[in-house]
Design a protein around this motif. Structure first.
Motif, short mmCIF file in Angstrom:
data_model
loop_
_atom_site.label_atom_id
_atom_site.label_comp_id
_atom_site.label_asym_id
_atom_site.label_seq_id
_atom_site.Cartn_x
_atom_site.Cartn_y
_atom_site.Cartn_z
N GLU A 140 71.51 74.61 60.47
CA GLU A 140 70.64 74.97 59.36
C GLU A 140 69.88 73.74 58.87
OE1 GLU A 140 73.17 78.65 57.34
OE2 GLU A 140 73.36 76.62 56.51
N VAL A 141 68.66 73.98 58.43
CA VAL A 141 67.83 72.91 57.87
C VAL A 141 67.45 73.31 56.44
CG1 VAL A 141 65.80 71.48 58.16
CG2 VAL A 141 66.91 72.45 60.17
N TRP A 142 67.66 72.36 55.53
CA TRP A 142 67.33 72.56 54.13
C TRP A 142 66.08 71.77 53.80
CZ3 TRP A 142 70.69 75.36 50.71
CH2 TRP A 142 71.86 75.82 51.33
N GLN A 143 65.20 72.35 52.99
CA GLN A 143 63.95 71.68 52.68
C GLN A 143 63.80 71.47 51.17
OE1 GLN A 143 61.70 75.30 54.27
NE2 GLN A 143 60.20 74.45 52.83
N PRO A 144 62.93 70.53 50.78
CA PRO A 144 62.75 70.26 49.35
C PRO A 144 62.16 71.45 48.61
CG PRO A 144 61.83 68.50 50.72
CD PRO A 144 62.15 69.63 51.63
N ASP A 145 62.45 71.48 47.34
CA ASP A 145 61.93 72.54 46.47
C ASP A 145 60.46 72.30 46.14
OD1 ASP A 145 62.00 74.81 45.00
OD2 ASP A 145 63.21 74.01 43.35
N GLN A 146 59.87 73.29 45.50
CA GLN A 146 58.48 73.19 45.07
C GLN A 146 58.29 74.07 43.83
OE1 GLN A 146 56.40 74.76 48.51
NE2 GLN A 146 56.51 76.86 47.77
N PRO A 147 57.27 73.81 43.03
CA PRO A 147 56.97 74.72 41.90
C PRO A 147 56.54 76.08 42.45
CG PRO A 147 55.87 72.60 41.64
CD PRO A 147 56.38 72.64 43.04
N TYR A 148 56.83 77.10 41.69
CA TYR A 148 56.50 78.46 42.14
C TYR A 148 54.99 78.66 42.18
CZ TYR A 148 55.69 83.48 41.92
OH TYR A 148 55.23 84.75 42.17
N GLN A 149 54.54 79.30 43.28
CA GLN A 149 53.16 79.76 43.41
C GLN A 149 53.20 81.22 43.83
OE1 GLN A 149 50.74 77.31 45.97
NE2 GLN A 149 51.74 75.42 45.28
N LYS A 150 52.32 82.02 43.27
CA LYS A 150 52.31 83.45 43.55
C LYS A 150 52.16 83.69 45.05
CE LYS A 150 50.11 87.81 42.18
NZ LYS A 150 51.40 88.44 41.90
N GLY A 151 52.98 84.58 45.57
CA GLY A 151 53.00 84.89 46.99
C GLY A 151 53.96 84.03 47.77
N SER A 152 54.48 82.97 47.16
CA SER A 152 55.37 82.04 47.86
C SER A 152 56.71 81.99 47.13
CB SER A 152 54.71 80.66 47.94
OG SER A 152 55.48 79.78 48.71
N TRP A 153 57.24 80.84 46.94
CA TRP A 153 58.56 80.67 46.33
C TRP A 153 58.57 79.36 45.55
CZ3 TRP A 153 60.69 76.11 48.07
CH2 TRP A 153 60.19 75.62 49.30
#
Length: 904
Positions: free
Chosen positions: A744-757
């Motif tokens: 498994e690969v974990w990736q950095p978080d990001q601020p929410y954008q509509k249509g994404s996460w």
């Protein structure tokens, strides 16, 4: 003077001995010296029953069969409780001896047992040894039984803290056990010996060496344990690498019964010697033999390597070998290995030196203690210049017993390793003022410093007296003013500095300033950089490396700057990277608990990116390597809706002028190598990607390739052409984490954008220790994947994933990172550890409007710094995706990581 007949007989004996290792006379059935391994079939038990003074293993122990080398700490050094067994262990073994052995001298030789050892033979005390890193012999002949009767050896080993035996504290693990080889050595009554310090009894020196001729001195200590005076012939033969005789000398010696004698032979007839160097490590062999002058019987024989070289250190111009300037670049080494502890077979010892040589290095700092002879034998053969030191680390005990043990360790180190031509430096202290005692009592502290310097002077005096041909050195941490003011820098011939600016220290540019400052104030003292490094957890990667993020990429940046500054200063004689390989340090926490990750190699000796960086900079033959190949499992998000690729960096190290890269059959063009590296922004597709790099030199093609598996996350999670299957997210993080075990690969978080996460609300958690810009370096119990739980979004209010309708499995990962003191350990050179206020947080969690966790109090329910995973299944049917709401009741809600898998 010998007659011609006697000389002929000795020469014949020399020839037959070289061929058979036996005396030429058929009347002597027993060879001069036998060395038999006792490594197999020991009984071992941890001992919590015996009391000091017991002369045999107590009844009631639980015995198990082991072979040597062995340590009882191979596994428990990785336990979550940051504790490992330090105490007593017993070893037992039985063996038989023949009647012929009864007239001989019989010894037990231990190459290393940590750290207090008592030996009993057939229930009788035979001897003891203090110190865990040098060998020792036990005279056992008068306690043994012969004629095929069984003998039992019982050995008590204790690795408990003893204030009179160094090391007292250190950033490495003090493994217990008989972790090196044990031999049964049998000799004639007349033999070579070094009874006090465990050496072989023969020391080889080269008082003068030039390209035209060389002088060789052989100093032999010979013991007559027999009942009568002996008339002897001491014969030394020097052979070249092809086995041809180069020179020989015969000396007469008469030695009384029960006495020992030292004889020195001077050989001045080695013409046009083939010199030893890292580029051409040419070795001769010196065979020294004892013959009975009357019968010409071979009584004993020892062989040693001989390398002709001359060397010097200059405070302004650096290091010179055989009249040529040589920059020493290499690494330090600890002796442990994943799953084995410090009980390594010789193959691994040798392989470590082979890896160092293949990197292009020419220097090994054997730190922080003498290590297995196989290591230095490999340095001799492969051409690695070595420094060896005793384990006086961090602090001392102001007692005569401690001083005596230090002095004895120095003598043992020198006597046991004297004949290795690779060794040019003896060292005896490391960062000895890093953690001084009595810091709150200035007068007492100054007295302590005085005692440290006095001990250093006595150890330096011993080194120079025992071996005036080599240099002495102390390695200090970066407090120049302290070491200089107290006078410690004036004691050794060389000063080593362990510097970590840009790691423990904030400013990486401070490294260059320190070197210039130290040289300016001590222009007469030759300088080496004996430690520098940055932790590189091979599971952690980032596009934005910052100090103390433990990523591979920051370590590359760090080493690039350090090597560049070292190479541009001729007054820096050499440098040793900390460390050749990752090693165990039981008290460490950080991203990989118990492991110091500063190695060029992993704990099980897999190369990291920085290893390839040094190959590109040090190797003279053409070299090209996709360093980023080690990050073979990746993930990333497409930049725009509809994109079928995601861009990530591929870095290539090469000592060639330029290289081109091709991905999946598409050329991305040529890049000129700048500072031995090229890099491209590479468009990865979902699935397997084939990368090939190519370079040319003098009509030849050089290339490297790698297959990288990439999981492409769509910019729009409802995109049909690249459907969403799942995602692993590290909150409050700027780094990727690769879980090789679970693929498994974990990736950095990001601020929410509509249509994404992404997250809504809160800030990344940051520990207040002056080093890390985000996350914690605390070990997280209950998991092997500490980085998943070491970052978090503090004060988060929502998490949104605009996934399509379907069935999902959601795992929320939590750990309470606040509320305990960050440890101020010996390796923390900046001493910036701090404490955080205890968290008092209670919150509810709703998933798609359903209360999932109520009155959730991580610390109260699970404890601090412990991994907590909450897994649940969810059906999305309203086209609104996954909505996680955090409602605070007390304090601030947190979320450390989130895993979402689409079931169908």
């Amino acid at each position: 003077m010998m007659d011609r007949y006697a000389l002929l007989k000795i020469n014949l004996a020399l020839l037959l001995a070289a061929c058979t290792s036996f005396s030429f006379s058929q009347k002597v059935p027993v060879p001069g010296r036998t060395v038999v391994s006792l490594n197999d079939q020991w009984d071992f038990s941890i001992d919590t029953l015996s009391k000091s003074g017991d002369n045999d293993a107590p009844k009631g122990l639980n015995w198990q069969k082991v072979n040597l080398p062995h340590t009882w700490n191979a596994a428990d050094v990785m336990d979550d409780d940051h504790d490992y067994y330090r105490g007593k262990g017993w070893y037992k073994k039985t063996f038989k001896l023949n009647e012929a052995d009864q007239s001989r001298r019989v010894f037990l030789y231990f190459k290393g047992a940590n750290q207090q050892t008592e030996v009993y033979v057939n229930g009788q005390y035979a001897g003891k040894h203090s110190g865990g890193y040098t060998g020792f012999s036990i005279r056992a002949g008068n306690l043994l039984k012969y004629n095929g009767v069984a003998n039992e050896i019982a050995v008590k080993v204790n690795n408990s803290l003893n204030e009179d035996i160094p090391p007292l504290t250190a950033d490495f693990t003090f493994y217990g056990g008989i972790y090196r080889d044990v031999y049964l050595v049998s000799t004639n009554n007349i033999h070579f010996d070094d009874p006090d310090y465990g050496g072989g009894g023969v020391c080889v020196t080269t008082p003068t060496v030039s390209t035209q001729k060389a002088a060789v001195d052989i100093r032999s200590n010979i013991v007559n344990s027999g009942p009568t005076t002996a008339s002897l012939q001491i014969v030394t033969l020097i052979q070249d690498q092809a086995g041809r005789q180069v020179s020989t000398q015969t000396s007469a010696l008469k030695i009384n019964a029960g006495q020992s004698s030292v004889i020195t032979q001077h050989i001045l007839s080695v013409s046009n010697p083939h010199l030893w160097s890292p580029d051409e490590p040419y070795l001769y062999t010196v065979s020294t033999r004892i013959y009975d002058a009357r019968s010409h019987q071979l009584l004993d024989e020892l062989s040693n390597p001989l390398g002709f070289r001359w060397f010097s250190f200059d405070a302004g111009k650096g290091f010179f070998l055989n009249g040529k300037a040589v920059k020493l670049i290499g690494a330090s080494r600890h002796q442990d290995f994943e799953g084995l502890g410090n009980a390594l077979p010789k193959q691994i010892q040798v392989h470590d030196i082979e890896m160092l040589k293949q990197m292009g290095a020419n220097f090994l700092r054997v730190a922080h203690y003498p290590q297995d002879a196989a290591l230095l034998e490999a340095c001799d053969r492969l051409g690695i210049i070595a420094s060896v030191e005793i384990p006086v680390v961090n602090t001392i005990t102001e007692s005569e017993t401690f001083y005596h043990n230090c002095r004895n360790m120095v003598r043992e180190m020198i006597h046991q390793n004297f004949n290795h031509p690779s060794i040019l430096i003896w060292a005896y202290m490391n960062e000895i003022m890093l953690r001084p005692k009595f810091e709150k009592d200035k007068l007492r502290l100054e007295q302590y410093y005085k005692h440290v310097v006095e001990l250093a002077q006595s150890l330096d005096d011993i080194c120079r007296r025992e071996d005036p041909s080599r240099y002495t050195m102390i390695s200090n941490h970066g407090n120049f003013d302290l070491y200089n003011r107290t006078g410690l820098t004036a004691v050794p011939m060389l000063v080593g500095w362990n510097l970590y600016d840009g790691w423990y220290g904030k400013d990486i540019n401070g490294f260059a300033r320190f070197m210039d400052h130290a040289h300016q104030l001590m222009p007469e003292k030759p300088m080496l950089i004996t430690e520098y490094g940055a932790d590189a957890d091979p599971r952690l990667h980032t596009d934005t490396p910052v100090r103390f993020d433990k990523t591979v990429e920051y370590a590359e940046h760090y080493h690039h700057i350090y090597l560049k500054e070292i190479l541009k200063r001729p007054f820096v004689a050499g440098a040793a990277i900390w460390n050749l390989a990752d090693f165990n340090s039981n008290l460490r926490e950080e991203s990989m608990p118990h492991i110091n990750n500063k190695g060029l190699l992993t704990w099980n000796r897999q190369a990291k990116n920085v290893y390839y960086f040094y190959q590109a900079n040090l190797l003279k033959s053409p070299f090209i390597k996709i360093a980023s190949a080690l990050w073979a499992y990746r993930t990333g998000t497409a930049v725009n809706d509809g994109d079928t690729t995601a861009l990530q960096t591929i870095r290539v190290y090469t000592n060639l002028d330029s290289a081109q890269l091709c991905i999946n059959g598409k050329l991305l063009g040529w890049q000129k190598a700048i500072d031995k590296q090229c890099q491209w922004q590479v468009p990865f597709i979902n699935g397997e990607n084939m990368i090939v790099v190519t370079a040319y030199d003098r009509g030849k093609t050089y290339n490297d390739d790698v297959r990288i598996n990439f999981k492409l996350q769509p910019a729009n999670l409802k995109r049909v052409t690249n459907p969403f299957t799942g995602i692993n997210i590290l909150l409050g993080s700027k780094r990727y984490f690769v879980d090789d075990f679970n693929h498994e690969v974990w990736q950095p978080d990001q601020p929410y954008q509509k249509g994404s996460w992404g997250f809504i609300g809160g800030v990344p958690y940051a520990v207040n220790n002056g080093r890390q810009s985000y996350g914690s370096d605390k070990a997280i119990s209950g998991t092997a994947n500490d980085p998943v739980f070491q970052t978090q979004q503090l004060g988060i209010t929502q998490y949104r994933l605009d996934v399509p309708n379907g069935n999902y499995e959601i795992t929320m990962d939590f750990a309470e990172l606040m509320g305990s003191k960050t440890k101020d350990l010996a390796y923390n050179l900046s001493r910036s550890a701090g404490s955080q206020q205890s968290a008092d947080r209670v919150f509810d969690v709703y998933i798609n409007d359903k209360l999932t966790l109520e009155d959730f109090n991580i610390a109260e329910q699970y404890g601090k710094a412990r991994a907590v995973s909450k897994k649940m299944q969810l059906v999305v049917t309203d086209d609104n995706g996954i909505r996680i709401l955090f409602r605070a009741k007390k304090g601030e809600p947190v979320l450390n990581a989130l895993q979402v898998k689409k079931i169908y």
